[in-house]
Design a protein around this motif. Structure first.
Motif, PDB file in Angstrom:
ATOM      1  N   ARG A  40     -17.904  -9.913  -6.389  1.00 19.66           N
ATOM      2  CA  ARG A  40     -17.084 -10.296  -7.545  1.00 19.66           C
ATOM      3  C   ARG A  40     -15.621 -10.416  -7.125  1.00 19.66           C
ATOM      4  O   ARG A  40     -15.153  -9.706  -6.238  1.00 19.66           O
ATOM      5  CB  ARG A  40     -17.203  -9.255  -8.653  1.00 19.66           C
ATOM      6  CG  ARG A  40     -18.593  -9.141  -9.218  1.00 19.66           C
ATOM      7  CD  ARG A  40     -18.643  -8.155 -10.347  1.00 19.66           C
ATOM      8  NE  ARG A  40     -17.856  -6.970 -10.032  1.00 19.66           N
ATOM      9  CZ  ARG A  40     -18.138  -5.747 -10.457  1.00 19.66           C
ATOM     10  NH1 ARG A  40     -19.179  -5.538 -11.220  1.00 19.66           N
ATOM     11  NH2 ARG A  40     -17.374  -4.724 -10.142  1.00 19.66           N
ATOM     12  N   ASN A  41     -14.891 -11.316  -7.775  1.00 18.64           N
ATOM     13  CA  ASN A  41     -13.486 -11.551  -7.421  1.00 18.64           C
ATOM     14  C   ASN A  41     -12.650 -10.281  -7.449  1.00 18.64           C
ATOM     15  O   ASN A  41     -11.854 -10.034  -6.544  1.00 18.64           O
ATOM     16  CB  ASN A  41     -12.858 -12.583  -8.356  1.00 18.64           C
ATOM     17  CG  ASN A  41     -13.253 -13.985  -8.018  1.00 18.64           C
ATOM     18  OD1 ASN A  41     -13.700 -14.262  -6.910  1.00 18.64           O
ATOM     19  ND2 ASN A  41     -13.111 -14.881  -8.972  1.00 18.64           N
ATOM     20  N   GLU A  42     -12.801  -9.484  -8.497  1.00 21.16           N
ATOM     21  CA  GLU A  42     -11.958  -8.287  -8.603  1.00 21.16           C
ATOM     22  C   GLU A  42     -12.246  -7.295  -7.486  1.00 21.16           C
ATOM     23  O   GLU A  42     -11.358  -6.595  -7.007  1.00 21.16           O
ATOM     24  CB  GLU A  42     -12.074  -7.624  -9.977  1.00 21.16           C
ATOM     25  CG  GLU A  42     -13.444  -7.081 -10.332  1.00 21.16           C
ATOM     26  CD  GLU A  42     -14.377  -8.089 -10.956  1.00 21.16           C
ATOM     27  OE1 GLU A  42     -15.405  -7.658 -11.507  1.00 21.16           O
ATOM     28  OE2 GLU A  42     -14.119  -9.303 -10.901  1.00 21.16           O
ATOM     29  N   LEU A  43     -13.476  -7.220  -7.030  1.00 25.21           N
ATOM     30  CA  LEU A  43     -13.802  -6.343  -5.905  1.00 25.21           C
ATOM     31  C   LEU A  43     -13.275  -6.920  -4.601  1.00 25.21           C
ATOM     32  O   LEU A  43     -12.820  -6.190  -3.725  1.00 25.21           O
ATOM     33  CB  LEU A  43     -15.312  -6.113  -5.811  1.00 25.21           C
ATOM     34  CG  LEU A  43     -15.930  -5.373  -6.996  1.00 25.21           C
ATOM     35  CD1 LEU A  43     -17.434  -5.227  -6.783  1.00 25.21           C
ATOM     36  CD2 LEU A  43     -15.290  -4.018  -7.185  1.00 25.21           C
ATOM     37  N   PHE A  44     -13.325  -8.231  -4.469  1.00 27.04           N
ATOM     38  CA  PHE A  44     -12.790  -8.889  -3.279  1.00 27.04           C
ATOM     39  C   PHE A  44     -11.296  -8.626  -3.171  1.00 27.04           C
ATOM     40  O   PHE A  44     -10.788  -8.292  -2.093  1.00 27.04           O
ATOM     41  CB  PHE A  44     -13.067 -10.396  -3.345  1.00 27.04           C
ATOM     42  CG  PHE A  44     -12.530 -11.147  -2.170  1.00 27.04           C
ATOM     43  CD1 PHE A  44     -13.221 -11.170  -0.978  1.00 27.04           C
ATOM     44  CD2 PHE A  44     -11.328 -11.838  -2.272  1.00 27.04           C
ATOM     45  CE1 PHE A  44     -12.722 -11.871   0.118  1.00 27.04           C
ATOM     46  CE2 PHE A  44     -10.829 -12.539  -1.192  1.00 27.04           C
ATOM     47  CZ  PHE A  44     -11.528 -12.555   0.001  1.00 27.04           C
ATOM     48  N   ASP A  45     -10.569  -8.750  -4.277  1.00 25.65           N
ATOM     49  CA  ASP A  45      -9.124  -8.515  -4.272  1.00 25.65           C
ATOM     50  C   ASP A  45      -8.813  -7.069  -3.908  1.00 25.65           C
ATOM     51  O   ASP A  45      -7.904  -6.806  -3.128  1.00 25.65           O
ATOM     52  CB  ASP A  45      -8.516  -8.865  -5.624  1.00 25.65           C
ATOM     53  CG  ASP A  45      -8.582 -10.354  -5.932  1.00 25.65           C
ATOM     54  OD1 ASP A  45      -8.762 -11.156  -4.982  1.00 25.65           O
ATOM     55  OD2 ASP A  45      -8.482 -10.715  -7.120  1.00 25.65           O
ATOM     56  N   PHE A  76      -6.866  -5.761  -0.551  1.00 24.27           N
ATOM     57  CA  PHE A  76      -5.699  -4.885  -0.663  1.00 24.27           C
ATOM     58  C   PHE A  76      -5.886  -3.633   0.187  1.00 24.27           C
ATOM     59  O   PHE A  76      -4.977  -3.214   0.898  1.00 24.27           O
ATOM     60  CB  PHE A  76      -5.468  -4.504  -2.134  1.00 24.27           C
ATOM     61  CG  PHE A  76      -4.376  -3.495  -2.322  1.00 24.27           C
ATOM     62  CD1 PHE A  76      -3.045  -3.884  -2.271  1.00 24.27           C
ATOM     63  CD2 PHE A  76      -4.684  -2.159  -2.524  1.00 24.27           C
ATOM     64  CE1 PHE A  76      -2.035  -2.950  -2.424  1.00 24.27           C
ATOM     65  CE2 PHE A  76      -3.672  -1.221  -2.686  1.00 24.27           C
ATOM     66  CZ  PHE A  76      -2.344  -1.617  -2.643  1.00 24.27           C
ATOM     67  N   ASN A  77      -7.082  -3.035   0.136  1.00 21.55           N
ATOM     68  CA  ASN A  77      -7.357  -1.823   0.916  1.00 21.55           C
ATOM     69  C   ASN A  77      -7.296  -2.097   2.414  1.00 21.55           C
ATOM     70  O   ASN A  77      -6.807  -1.271   3.187  1.00 21.55           O
ATOM     71  CB  ASN A  77      -8.719  -1.238   0.545  1.00 21.55           C
ATOM     72  CG  ASN A  77      -8.715  -0.619  -0.836  1.00 21.55           C
ATOM     73  OD1 ASN A  77      -7.668  -0.264  -1.369  1.00 21.55           O
ATOM     74  ND2 ASN A  77      -9.883  -0.506  -1.440  1.00 21.55           N
TER      75      ASN A  77
END
Length: 76
Positions: free
Chosen positions: A44-49, A53-54
């Protein structure tokens, strides 16, 4: 970006090996199913972002730690 309209149980093909199917629709949500080979990463996009970041934070952290160590060595 390709924008299309699909009803429940309709889908689209991406290349020869990926199928995206509308499983269910409700008032403000669409549930989709993705059929792809095991070697195709789906996230999912939010997990990819968050993951990106991490990774960036992990890459920059050692440099920040080294800089902190160098500064503390100058204080001695």
């Amino acid at each position: 970006m390709l924008v299309i309209t699909r009803k429940s149980n309709e889908g689209v093909r991406i290349g020869d090996t990926i199928t995206v199917t509308v499983v269910e629709t409700s008032r403000d949500r669409v549930k989709i199913g993705i059929d792809a080979p095991a070697d195709v990463r789906i996230i999912r996009n939010e997990l990819f972002d968050t993951e990106r970041f991490n990774i960036q934070a992990a890459v920059h952290k050692p440099a920040a730690d080294l800089l902190s160590l160098l500064r503390s060595q100058q204080d001695i």
